[in-house]
Design an enzyme around this catalytic site. Structure first.
Site, PDB file in Angstrom:
ATOM      1  CD  GLU A 383      -3.213   0.432   0.363  1.00  0.00           C
ATOM      2  OE1 GLU A 383      -2.735   1.400  -0.284  1.00  0.00           O
ATOM      3  OE2 GLU A 383      -4.428   0.229   0.464  1.00  0.00           O
ATOM      4  CG  ASP A 384      -1.044   4.635  -1.594  1.00  0.00           C
ATOM      5  OD1 ASP A 384      -1.713   3.882  -0.846  1.00  0.00           O
ATOM      6  OD2 ASP A 384      -1.582   5.422  -2.389  1.00  0.00           O
ATOM      7  CG  ASP A 387      -5.988   8.673   6.322  1.00  0.00           C
ATOM      8  OD1 ASP A 387      -5.332   9.102   7.274  1.00  0.00           O
ATOM      9  OD2 ASP A 387      -6.899   9.321   5.791  1.00  0.00           O
ATOM     10  CG  PHE A 436      -3.811  15.236   1.675  1.00  0.00           C
ATOM     11  CD1 PHE A 436      -4.706  14.187   1.742  1.00  0.00           C
ATOM     12  CD2 PHE A 436      -3.284  15.595   0.439  1.00  0.00           C
ATOM     13  CE1 PHE A 436      -5.074  13.494   0.604  1.00  0.00           C
ATOM     14  CE2 PHE A 436      -3.649  14.902  -0.710  1.00  0.00           C
ATOM     15  CZ  PHE A 436      -4.548  13.859  -0.626  1.00  0.00           C
ATOM     16  NE  ARG A 449      -1.859   9.142  -9.830  1.00  0.00           N
ATOM     17  CZ  ARG A 449      -2.565   8.604  -8.845  1.00  0.00           C
ATOM     18  NH1 ARG A 449      -1.953   8.134  -7.781  1.00  0.00           N
ATOM     19  NH2 ARG A 449      -3.869   8.532  -8.910  1.00  0.00           N
TER      20      ARG A 449
HETATM   21  P1  5GP Z   1      -8.000   4.873   4.191  1.00  0.00           P
HETATM   22  O1  5GP Z   1      -9.034   3.932   3.659  1.00  0.00           O
HETATM   23  O2  5GP Z   1      -6.941   4.183   5.021  1.00  0.00           O
HETATM   24  O3  5GP Z   1      -8.614   6.028   4.920  1.00  0.00           O
HETATM   25  O4  5GP Z   1      -7.356   5.581   2.975  1.00  0.00           O
HETATM   26  C1  5GP Z   1      -6.474   4.993   2.184  1.00  0.00           C
HETATM   27  C2  5GP Z   1      -6.411   5.618   0.830  1.00  0.00           C
HETATM   28  O5  5GP Z   1      -6.734   7.010   0.857  1.00  0.00           O
HETATM   29  C3  5GP Z   1      -5.004   5.537   0.361  1.00  0.00           C
HETATM   30  O6  5GP Z   1      -4.786   4.330  -0.329  1.00  0.00           O
HETATM   31  C4  5GP Z   1      -4.899   6.743  -0.521  1.00  0.00           C
HETATM   32  O7  5GP Z   1      -5.376   6.432  -1.787  1.00  0.00           O
HETATM   33  C5  5GP Z   1      -5.809   7.766   0.097  1.00  0.00           C
HETATM   34  N1  5GP Z   1      -5.076   8.660   0.991  1.00  0.00           N
HETATM   35  C6  5GP Z   1      -5.113   8.695   2.341  1.00  0.00           C
HETATM   36  N2  5GP Z   1      -4.314   9.644   2.830  1.00  0.00           N
HETATM   37  C7  5GP Z   1      -3.729  10.226   1.786  1.00  0.00           C
HETATM   38  C8  5GP Z   1      -2.767  11.278   1.649  1.00  0.00           C
HETATM   39  O8  5GP Z   1      -2.280  11.895   2.606  1.00  0.00           O
HETATM   40  N3  5GP Z   1      -2.403  11.611   0.375  1.00  0.00           N
HETATM   41  C9  5GP Z   1      -2.911  10.969  -0.705  1.00  0.00           C
HETATM   42  N4  5GP Z   1      -2.493  11.374  -1.900  1.00  0.00           N
HETATM   43  N5  5GP Z   1      -3.809   9.976  -0.619  1.00  0.00           N
HETATM   44  C10 5GP Z   1      -4.210   9.605   0.621  1.00  0.00           C
HETATM   45 MG    MG Z   2      -4.105   3.302  -1.779  1.00  0.00          MG
END
Ligand code: 5GP
Ligand code: MG
Length: 471
Positions: A383-384, A387, A436, A449
């Site tokens: 995963e990137d 959150d 963010f 990106r």
């Molecule tokens: P989660 O489901 O854990 O809340 O969110 C995960 C997804 O939200 C990540 O895979 C990503 O695509 C997006 N995301 C969450 N935080 C960030 C951030 O700080 N920057 C970016 N670009 N995407 C984020």
């Molecule tokens: Mg993601």
């Protein structure tokens, strides 16, 4: 006492049940008619999807503090649900079964009848009637209440569409309609939409906690915005004003001291709005990023850390030929750099998920699944950023169904501060602050990106002080 006109009350309930009124309004109307006919208070409480707690869904003539006493514990409540039959208590003062006795006494409730609302024989909730004076329910009263409960069952049956597989209880999806809350702020409605997207059941402002008392008088209360039954978690969304955040933080500290068993998370609305903006939703949905105001990790720092992770993974997965599974699209740079440093044989594939669009009725879907057979394989999800954990937990649940030998997670970035759903992460690149971020594969509305580093973008909105500075 004159017998109430049950026949016309039933007729009225049937009329409402079958006319064009909205589901939530139908329920409210039927509950009201029932209460008025019986000359008491009434409420409909529904089991949540874990089937362990009960939530007030609709009520009439019950004081607010009685309703906000929080989800009832099924085991400690009236046992109409466990026994699956009507339970009547003519005087609660001489009965040990009632939870929150003190509150019930404050609300001056003395007699209670509880009738299970059943679908195909299975209880999904209960219709409860309350009286201030102790009172003997006649058999005509009970028959009437049971008939109303049956009308409510039919109403739910007609409302509930075939439940998607991830919902373990037919009423989970319907609860939201029942609640039909008046959100105090648009961001709360938006957050509810996001939870709906990930199929996470929620209740709005379910409970008020007493924080301060002067003698018997309550002088300070706190009602968190959301409750997520499946996670047994309360969530408070903070507002933008720093003065209010400090005040809220104090309240939450106090809550944690007084109720250590309660799990509560504070969501910073400012950052949350930025996350929604990524999907073109929320108050910042139309705004754009204007450059980078801070570099969090340089190209060299990222490379150093990715190499370390690759060494760890190579050691842990020697002779296992792992499948590295990326989640579109943020993983791209991380995956490309990571696999080039992994020194053991491996396979690679990727998956894609539908995005939250802010439109109601659409749940998360896997738009591209992996083509590899995962049964018996050692799967490492790449995963990137993690959150709230909602995306990850959804994917992990899906992958568990494919019966891999092992399933672990490697994420470049982990933002613990905003975690809602607990997920186990084996490999973490960096723990990042509550900001963010963009770059190194991560975008803001498809931009940035291609930055080689990870940074914090400047996102302009009407309320941001930066707008004023630049004007
Ligand atoms: P989660 O489901 O854990 O809340 O969110 C995960 C997804 O939200 C990540 O895979 C990503 O695509 C997006 N995301 C969450 N935080 C960030 C951030 O700080 N920057 C970016 N670009 N995407 C984020
Ligand atoms: Mg993601």
């Amino acid at each position: 006492m004159k017998q109430p006109d049950y026949t016309s009350a039933i007729a009225q309930a049937l009329n409402i049940a079958t006319d064009g009124t909205e589901f939530g309004d139908k329920l409210n109307h039927i509950i009201r008619t029932t209460a008025e006919t019986l000359g008491g208070g009434a409420s409909l409480i529904m089991l949540d999807s874990t089937r362990t707690r009960l939530i007030h869904s609709s009520s009439f003539r019950l004081p607010k503090y009685y309703l906000q006493k929080g989800p009832l514990d099924r085991e400690k409540s009236l046992d109409e649900l466990n026994s699956n039959r009507t339970v009547v208590i003519n005087d609660i003062r001489s009965d040990s079964r009632i939870q929150f006795r003190e509150l019930a006494e404050r609300a001056l409730i003395t007699a209670i009848a509880g009738v299970p609302v059943r679908i195909k024989g299975r209880a999904i909730g209960s219709l409860r009637i309350y009286y201030k004076a102790s009172r003997t329910f006649s058999s005509a009263d009970i028959t009437f209440i049971e008939q109303i409960a049956r009308i409510i069952s039919l109403l739910f049956l007609s409302e509930i569409e075939p439940a998607p597989p991830s919902q373990n209880h037919p009423v989970a999806g319907a609860l939201h309609h029942v609640q039909a809350p008046d959100f105090a702020h648009p961001s709360e409605a938006e957050f509810a939409g996001l939870l709906d997207f990930y199929n996470i059941e929620w209740v709005y402002e379910p409970r008020s906690f007493v924080l301060e008392k002067a003698g018997n008088r309550v002088t300070e209360m706190f009602s968190p915005d959301f409750y997520l039954p499946a996670l047994d978690l309360y969530i408070e969304l903070t507002t933008l004003k720093q003065s209010l955040i400090t005040y809220k933080n104090r309240k939450i500290r106090r809550l944690r001291e007084l109720y250590p068993e309660i799990k509560i998370t504070l969501l910073n609305k400012n950052n949350y709005d930025r996350l929604l903006a990524k999907y073109g939703s929320g108050p910042l949905g139309q705004s754009r990023a204007h450059g980078i105001r801070q570099v969090l990790y340089t190209q060299e720092q990222i490379k150093g850390r990715v190499d370390e992770l690759a060494r760890e993974i190579s050691a842990d997965y020697a002779n296992k030929c792992p499948v590295l599974l990326g989640v579109q699209r943020g993983f791209i740079c991380f995956m490309a750099d990571l696999i080039r440093q992994i020194s053991v044989p491996m396979d690679m594939d990727f998956m894609a998920l539908s995005h939250y669009t802010g439109k109601p009725g659409k749940g998360v879907k896997i738009t591209k699944d992996t083509d590899l057979e995962l049964e018996g394989r050692h799967v490492l999800l790449v995963e990137d950023i993690v959150d709230t954990g909602m995306t990850l937990s959804y994917i992990l649940n899906h992958l568990k169904g494919r019966h891999p030998s092992s399933l672990e997670v490697c994420t470049l970035l982990d933002r613990q501060a905003r975690r809602l759903v607990d997920v186990d992460i084996r490999y973490i690149g960096f723990n990042i602050p509550d900001e963010f971020v963009v770059g190194y594969g991560l975008d803001y509305q498809e931009e940035y990106r291609n930055l080689p580093f990870i940074g914090v973008p400047v996102i302009l909105s009407d309320t941001s002080p930066l707008v004023k500075e630049t004007q």
